[in-house]
Design a protein around this motif. Sequence first.
Motif, PDB file in Angstrom:
ATOM      1  N   VAL A 219       0.821  -1.178   0.156  1.00 61.53           N
ATOM      2  CA  VAL A 219      -0.094   0.051  -0.095  1.00 61.53           C
ATOM      3  C   VAL A 219       0.838   1.205   0.083  1.00 61.53           C
ATOM      4  CG1 VAL A 219      -1.603   1.257   1.279  1.00 61.53           C
ATOM      5  CG2 VAL A 219      -1.767  -1.119   1.236  1.00 61.53           C
ATOM      6  N   ALA A 220       0.797   1.950  -1.098  1.00 57.01           N
ATOM      7  CA  ALA A 220       1.516   3.364  -1.006  1.00 57.01           C
ATOM      8  C   ALA A 220       0.964   4.570  -0.187  1.00 57.01           C
ATOM      9  CB  ALA A 220       1.852   3.843  -2.647  1.00 57.01           C
ATOM     10  N   VAL A 221       1.652   4.932   0.585  1.00 57.28           N
ATOM     11  CA  VAL A 221       1.210   6.082   1.633  1.00 57.28           C
ATOM     12  C   VAL A 221       2.227   7.262   1.157  1.00 57.28           C
ATOM     13  CG1 VAL A 221       0.983   6.998   3.761  1.00 57.28           C
ATOM     14  CG2 VAL A 221       0.312   4.361   3.182  1.00 57.28           C
ATOM     15  N   ALA A 222       1.685   8.221   0.688  1.00 56.64           N
ATOM     16  CA  ALA A 222       2.348   9.707   0.499  1.00 56.64           C
ATOM     17  C   ALA A 222       2.094  10.632   1.335  1.00 56.64           C
ATOM     18  CB  ALA A 222       2.003  10.212  -0.765  1.00 56.64           C
ATOM     19  N   ILE A 223       3.364  11.248   2.009  1.00 57.11           N
ATOM     20  CA  ILE A 223       3.459  12.260   3.031  1.00 57.11           C
ATOM     21  C   ILE A 223       3.479  13.576   2.317  1.00 57.11           C
ATOM     22  CG2 ILE A 223       4.479  13.187   5.182  1.00 57.11           C
ATOM     23  CD1 ILE A 223       5.631  10.410   5.653  1.00 57.11           C
ATOM     24  N   ILE A 224       2.347  14.180   2.484  1.00 60.73           N
ATOM     25  CA  ILE A 224       2.627  15.812   2.013  1.00 60.73           C
ATOM     26  C   ILE A 224       2.491  16.745   2.792  1.00 60.73           C
ATOM     27  CG2 ILE A 224       1.462  14.583  -0.307  1.00 60.73           C
ATOM     28  CD1 ILE A 224      -1.017  15.999   0.267  1.00 60.73           C
ATOM     29  N   THR A 273       7.723  13.387   0.388  1.00 59.39           N
ATOM     30  CA  THR A 273       7.836  14.145  -0.716  1.00 59.39           C
ATOM     31  C   THR A 273       8.127  15.607  -0.863  1.00 59.39           C
ATOM     32  OG1 THR A 273       5.454  14.912  -0.548  1.00 59.39           O
ATOM     33  CG2 THR A 273       5.891  12.817  -1.891  1.00 59.39           C
ATOM     34  N   ALA A 274       8.522  16.293  -1.772  1.00 58.03           N
ATOM     35  CA  ALA A 274       9.057  17.901  -1.814  1.00 58.03           C
ATOM     36  C   ALA A 274       7.568  18.694  -1.336  1.00 58.03           C
ATOM     37  CB  ALA A 274       9.452  18.234  -3.203  1.00 58.03           C
ATOM     38  N   GLY A 275       8.147  19.538  -0.360  1.00 58.00           N
ATOM     39  CA  GLY A 275       6.909  20.542   0.026  1.00 58.00           C
ATOM     40  C   GLY A 275       6.572  21.300  -1.039  1.00 58.00           C
ATOM     41  N   LEU A 276       5.043  21.520  -0.670  1.00 58.75           N
ATOM     42  CA  LEU A 276       3.929  22.180  -1.702  1.00 58.75           C
ATOM     43  C   LEU A 276       4.041  23.491  -0.999  1.00 58.75           C
ATOM     44  CD1 LEU A 276       1.380  19.300  -2.389  1.00 58.75           C
ATOM     45  CD2 LEU A 276       3.283  20.064  -4.048  1.00 58.75           C
ATOM     46  N   ARG A 277       4.168  24.468  -2.118  1.00 57.89           N
ATOM     47  CA  ARG A 277       3.946  26.118  -1.629  1.00 57.89           C
ATOM     48  C   ARG A 277       3.186  26.686  -2.891  1.00 57.89           C
ATOM     49  NH1 ARG A 277       9.024  28.622   0.258  1.00 57.89           N
ATOM     50  NH2 ARG A 277      10.350  26.755  -0.205  1.00 57.89           N
ATOM     51  N   SER A 278       2.735  27.955  -2.625  1.00 59.43           N
ATOM     52  CA  SER A 278       2.100  28.444  -3.876  1.00 59.43           C
ATOM     53  C   SER A 278       2.645  29.009  -4.795  1.00 59.43           C
ATOM     54  CB  SER A 278       1.051  29.650  -3.265  1.00 59.43           C
ATOM     55  OG  SER A 278       1.859  30.526  -2.389  1.00 59.43           O
ATOM     56  N   GLY A 334      -1.080  20.884   0.057  1.00 57.79           N
ATOM     57  CA  GLY A 334      -1.647  19.822  -0.756  1.00 57.79           C
ATOM     58  C   GLY A 334      -3.077  19.336  -0.327  1.00 57.79           C
ATOM     59  N   SER A 335      -3.868  20.573   0.190  1.00 55.02           N
ATOM     60  CA  SER A 335      -5.170  20.304   0.719  1.00 55.02           C
ATOM     61  C   SER A 335      -5.937  19.918  -0.463  1.00 55.02           C
ATOM     62  CB  SER A 335      -5.679  21.686   1.346  1.00 55.02           C
ATOM     63  OG  SER A 335      -4.960  22.009   2.462  1.00 55.02           O
TER      64      SER A 335
END
Length: 468
Positions: A219-224, A273-278, A334-335
């Motif tokens: 099972v793949a679980v992604a941390i975002i 994963t790489a951080g998500l920003r605007s 990532g919302s």
Amino acid sequence: MPAHWTETIFARASGPGKAGVAVFRLSGETAFAVAERLCGALPPLRSAGMRKICALDGELIDIGLVIPFKGPNSFTGEDVVELHLHGSPAVETALYEALGRAGARPAEAGEFTRRALVNGKLDLAEVEGLADLLDAETILQRKQALGQLGGRLSDTAEGWRKRLLTIMAPLEADIDFPDEDDVPAAVAARAGPAIKALIDELETHRAAAGRARAIREGVAVAIIGAPNAGKSSLLNRLVGSDRAIVSETPGATRDAIEVRLDLGGVLVTLVDTAGLRSHTDDAIEIEGMRRTRIKADEAVIRIQIIDPNDTIVSNPAPAGEGVSVSRETPGAGGSDLMRPGDFIVYNKSDLYPDASAPPPVAGPTGMTVWRMSAKTGAGVEAFVAGLTDAVAAHAGADDGALLSRERHAAAVDRALEGLRAALSRLDQAPELAAEDVRLAARALGSITGAVDVEDVLGEIFSSFCIGK
């Protein structure tokens, strides 16, 4: 089978590298004769005897156990000799040279198992079960592979195929030798209920295929989350080592980092994963965010890590709908990637003790909200228990979870397509319905190899090591 497969083959059957004991296997028509050239008279069948193993010029290679197996009572169904020698690279090199000169050749990848298939010792589903057992990392993977190797899927699939053959017999008899004026009605009355019952059973197993594949593939679980929210810290906490770089500088993780965990017997691929920003002008970070979104979309479960200092929380009470809103833009952090069943984690509880309610709290659209400190470990144990329950729900092992490979599911899909077509044609064109049933039986037969499946053999056996 290719002509060269009638030759006697040899390979190491135990793991590579130095070992106290290594097992070498010979198989083929001349296996006994080849072995006798190296060790003299063989022990009685299926008995171990201590022998000196010598090169053809008489030089001693090693002293070990020799066990002969007469076909078809062997793994491959051919004459087989096992040599249990010391696991030394020097011994292995000298032995291989001597076996080659004595008339044997090195085995190809998976050749022993393929010979077992050709000689009727294993069917195709059992071969796949053996491959899965060799790759098994968790308890559930081992149990599922052993069940398939033991014939669980094969027996079920062959039972389905035989039921279709039973349906076809009266169906074709009604067409060829009609005893009633209204042949289509008679055919529908005899075959319709049986076809419908089998459709229902196949649909049940098809619906459970996702769970079986989740056990086999994991099972793949992604941390975002936004940069510096604590994603890498959580991964390191769960793994128990510093696999990911933890830095106060936002955007330290530029690419996905994958680790494998065993949670309650389920293999979990945890992806940091790489951080998500605007907004960012950094080309590498932009590419990292693109890859993050791909990994998040492919994952079965997403864990969104939130730094409470960077969010506004409305209606945080446990009975309410907890909603987190990024201070940057909608979707930042990532919302917009989150789905029902995912996890929202308010991290850094050691810094913000009053930021949210204790876990778990009902979150937006079926998500659960947790509070923890990846740095100190506070709240992590409860979170792991919740995550373990979640992955177990995606990989629940039960009697219905048989179709562990896409190939199995595709075969059942083809069978269902044929049976549904047959059911719709029974009262109008029974001769076409009979052909639909025949195609469905052929599809089910492909699971075990009861029909020609040459196109999939290469792919299956390429995954085996040389000694299998």
